[in-house]
Write an enzyme that holds these catalytic residues in place. Structure first.
Site, mmCIF file in Angstrom:
data_model
loop_
_atom_site.group_PDB
_atom_site.id
_atom_site.type_symbol
_atom_site.label_atom_id
_atom_site.label_comp_id
_atom_site.label_asym_id
_atom_site.label_seq_id
_atom_site.Cartn_x
_atom_site.Cartn_y
_atom_site.Cartn_z
ATOM 1 N N LYS A 8 -14.961 61.047 3.028
ATOM 2 C CA LYS A 8 -14.932 61.804 4.290
ATOM 3 C C LYS A 8 -15.462 60.916 5.406
ATOM 4 C CE LYS A 8 -13.801 65.922 2.614
ATOM 5 N NZ LYS A 8 -13.234 65.413 1.367
ATOM 6 N N SER A 62 -7.370 65.377 1.913
ATOM 7 C CA SER A 62 -8.308 65.746 2.984
ATOM 8 C C SER A 62 -8.462 64.668 4.048
ATOM 9 C CB SER A 62 -9.676 66.086 2.403
ATOM 10 O OG SER A 62 -10.329 64.928 1.921
#
Length: 145
Positions: A103, A66
């Site tokens: 993230k 990701s």
């Protein structure tokens, strides 16, 4: 064919057991090769260069893709500093609803969003009911070739 020579006089076994590695004063050319300098600047302690707050730092290994757009690949090792403030646009390690994730922290219209750096992954909005805790700010990515 070019040959590389390690100029350290420290026995190989001692270098393996030490936290110090040799640091050459010269630079290495990423373009055309340049003549090598025959001089060592001295031992290099990677902890001094990579870790600002030793008591607040931990390492974590990445699983998944990701954050590939940020240069963070599956299998990479991250150095995370818990003493740094998790500010807008920083890459963080967080626990979201019981799961650990890496993230980019973003503020959008007064709402926190955890942004992946992969178009195949969805942003994670942090709602009032979201169980969310920041564990630290990623400061270094260790990526093997």
């Amino acid at each position: 064919m070019a040959k590389a020579t390690v100029l350290s006089k420290v026995p190989f076994e001692d270098r393996l057991s030490s936290k110090y590695v040799p640091l050459f004063t010269g630079r290495v050319a990423a373009g055309f090769p340049s003549p090598a300098d025959d001089y060592l600047e001295g031992p290099l302690d990677l902890n001094k260069h990579l870790i600002q707050h030793p008591a607040a730092t931990f390492f974590v290994r990445v699983t998944g893709d990701s954050m590939i757009g940020a240069g963070i690949h599956s299998g990479d090792m991250l150095i995370v500093d818990r003493a740094l403030e998790p500010a807008d646009n920083k890459v963080i390690i967080a626990v979201v609803n019981g799961e650990l994730t890496v993230k980019r922290l973003c503020k959008r219209n007064n709402q926190l969003v955890l942004m992946p750096e992969n178009d195949n992954c969805k942003p994670i909005p942090i709602e009032d009911e979201t169980d969310f805790e920041v564990w630290g700010v990623v400061t270094v990515v260790i990526h093997s070739l």
